[in-house]
Design a protein around this motif. Structure first.
Motif, PDB file in Angstrom:
ATOM      1  N   PRO A  46       0.807  -1.230   0.000  1.00 26.96           N
ATOM      2  CA  PRO A  46       0.000   0.000   0.000  1.00 26.96           C
ATOM      3  C   PRO A  46       0.842   1.282   0.000  1.00 26.96           C
ATOM      4  O   PRO A  46       1.924   1.328   0.585  1.00 26.96           O
ATOM      5  CB  PRO A  46      -0.800  -0.102   1.304  1.00 26.96           C
ATOM      6  N   ILE A  47       0.309   2.299  -0.670  1.00 24.42           N
ATOM      7  CA  ILE A  47       0.869   3.654  -0.646  1.00 24.42           C
ATOM      8  C   ILE A  47      -0.257   4.560  -0.147  1.00 24.42           C
ATOM      9  O   ILE A  47      -1.355   4.552  -0.720  1.00 24.42           O
ATOM     10  CB  ILE A  47       1.352   4.084  -2.049  1.00 24.42           C
ATOM     11  N   VAL A  48      -0.019   5.281   0.940  1.00 25.69           N
ATOM     12  CA  VAL A  48      -1.110   6.025   1.585  1.00 25.69           C
ATOM     13  C   VAL A  48      -0.932   7.527   1.436  1.00 25.69           C
ATOM     14  O   VAL A  48       0.188   8.025   1.273  1.00 25.69           O
ATOM     15  CB  VAL A  48      -1.233   5.678   3.097  1.00 25.69           C
ATOM     16  N   ASP A  49      -2.041   8.246   1.522  1.00 25.38           N
ATOM     17  CA  ASP A  49      -2.017   9.702   1.609  1.00 25.38           C
ATOM     18  C   ASP A  49      -1.577  10.042   3.038  1.00 25.38           C
ATOM     19  O   ASP A  49      -2.181   9.564   3.998  1.00 25.38           O
ATOM     20  CB  ASP A  49      -3.423  10.233   1.327  1.00 25.38           C
ATOM     21  N   VAL A  55      -5.483   4.589   1.745  1.00 28.08           N
ATOM     22  CA  VAL A  55      -4.699   3.948   0.689  1.00 28.08           C
ATOM     23  C   VAL A  55      -5.086   4.549  -0.667  1.00 28.08           C
ATOM     24  O   VAL A  55      -6.264   4.602  -1.023  1.00 28.08           O
ATOM     25  CB  VAL A  55      -4.926   2.416   0.671  1.00 28.08           C
ATOM     26  N   GLU A  56      -4.062   5.022  -1.393  1.00 29.13           N
ATOM     27  CA  GLU A  56      -4.312   5.654  -2.693  1.00 29.13           C
ATOM     28  C   GLU A  56      -3.892   4.746  -3.836  1.00 29.13           C
ATOM     29  O   GLU A  56      -4.324   4.926  -4.965  1.00 29.13           O
ATOM     30  CB  GLU A  56      -3.447   6.913  -2.807  1.00 29.13           C
ATOM     31  N   CYS A  57      -2.987   3.838  -3.530  1.00 27.92           N
ATOM     32  CA  CYS A  57      -2.327   3.085  -4.590  1.00 27.92           C
ATOM     33  C   CYS A  57      -1.704   1.832  -3.983  1.00 27.92           C
ATOM     34  O   CYS A  57      -1.470   1.788  -2.765  1.00 27.92           O
ATOM     35  CB  CYS A  57      -1.237   3.997  -5.165  1.00 27.92           C
ATOM     36  N   TYR A  58      -1.462   0.828  -4.804  1.00 29.66           N
ATOM     37  CA  TYR A  58      -0.631  -0.313  -4.393  1.00 29.66           C
ATOM     38  C   TYR A  58       0.487  -0.476  -5.415  1.00 29.66           C
ATOM     39  O   TYR A  58       0.228  -0.443  -6.616  1.00 29.66           O
ATOM     40  CB  TYR A  58      -1.442  -1.602  -4.349  1.00 29.66           C
TER      41      TYR A  58
END
Ligand code: C2E
Ligand code: MG
Ligand code: MG
Ligand code: MG
Length: 266
Positions: A46-49, A55-58
């Motif tokens: 996960p990539i978070v704001d 979670v904005e992206c994986y």
């Protein structure tokens, strides 16, 4: 016994090699088998704001669970795959897996895929990407490709034409591992990046190296003034998360939020 047999069949071929070459040769044989037999997997981190924590992206990350050696890191087998001509095939597999995995996620969540410089050289990256999107049905806006400066150092107009074409489809382009290579500022101006990823080595040294903090602050400032999303890799502690958020870094990725995991299937 099976292991002994395989060794036996390779002995004459390996006789003239030193230990390191033999080791590499075995890994190469095993990697070819893994690619052929579905032994590679794609996991998602996960990539978070950093403001909202959402979670904005994986990021799609390749995993190879070797039958005898256990997990072989991608830093070892991706360069080998590049060297022995398997990276196009593996790249197609990762793109296809990532796009279909993302179809199971909420619409606002994107998927990021690492792309090797060699995939730019062979001239079929654009069609591979378009094919993965149309097969899965994923909107181009939900796909990001992560490239390193090595791509931009390829001679000729090709990488820049391909990058422009990908952007024209709506695909995001991230500059990965920023700060570790030449980090030429002209790259940032001459290519239509949507995101910069600050290399994890700077985050690792954040609390005890003023120089790392200086680089982090400069990259965040530069990225923001160019209108780019800035992502910090390798966040492992609350202190790092808070520091980066307060400095204005947009997104964070690291073990604090989660390691790469297999995609959910339902
Ligand atoms: P990368 O693209 O910079 O990926 C981020 C790496 O940082 C991943 O390592 C991830 O597991 C690791 N990481 C994330 N958070 C943390 C953290 O908090 N602490 C630490 N210590 N590490 C963290 P991984 O999965 O071993 O991948 C290494 C590299 O292998 C990637 O670096 C990328 O360059 C390459 N790679 C992985 N998958 C692919 C792929 O599908 N295609 C290509 N061409 N390269 C890939
Ligand atoms: Mg990456
Ligand atoms: Mg990186
Ligand atoms: Mg890296």
């Amino acid at each position: 016994a099976a292991k002994g047999e395989r060794r036996g069949t390779c002995r004459s071929f390996e006789a003239g090699m030193d230990a390191a070459a033999q080791e590499k040769n075995r890994l190469e044989i095993d990697l070819r088998a893994a690619v052929r037999e579905g032994g590679l997997a794609v996991h998602y981190q996960p990539i978070v704001d950093l403001q909202s924590g959402q979670v904005e992206c994986y990021e799609a990350l390749l995993r190879w669970n070797h039958p005898e050696r256990g997990a072989v890191p991608p830093d070892v087998f991706v360069p080998l795959a590049e060297e022995i001509g398997l990276i196009d095939q593996i790249g197609r597999f990762v793109l296809g897996s990532a796009c279909s995995a993302a179809m199971q996620w909420p619409d606002h969540v994107k998927v990021a895929v690492n792309v090797s410089p060699l995939q730019f050289r062979n001239g079929n990256l654009l069609s591979t990407v378009i094919n993965a999107l149309s097969t899965s049905g994923l909107a181009a806006e939900r796909l990001e490709l992560e490239i390193t400066e090595a791509v931009l150092m390829e001679k000729g107009p090709r990488p820049s034409a391909i990058i422009r074409n990908l952007r024209a489809f709506g695909i995001g382009i991230s500059l990965d591992d920023f700060g570790t290579g030449y980090s030429s500022l002209s790259y940032l101006l001459n290519y239509p990046f949507t995101k910069i990823k600050i290399d994890k080595s700077f985050i690792l040294n954040l609390h005890h190296e003023a120089n790392s903090r200086a680089v982090i602050r400069a990259v965040i400032g530069l990225g923001r003034s160019l209108g780019l999303i800035v992502t910090a890799e390798g966040i492992e502690s609350d202190m790092e998360r808070e520091y980066l958020r307060d400095e204005g870094c947009t997104q964070g990725q690291g073990y604090l939020f989660g390691k790469a995991m297999p995609a959910m299937t339902n």
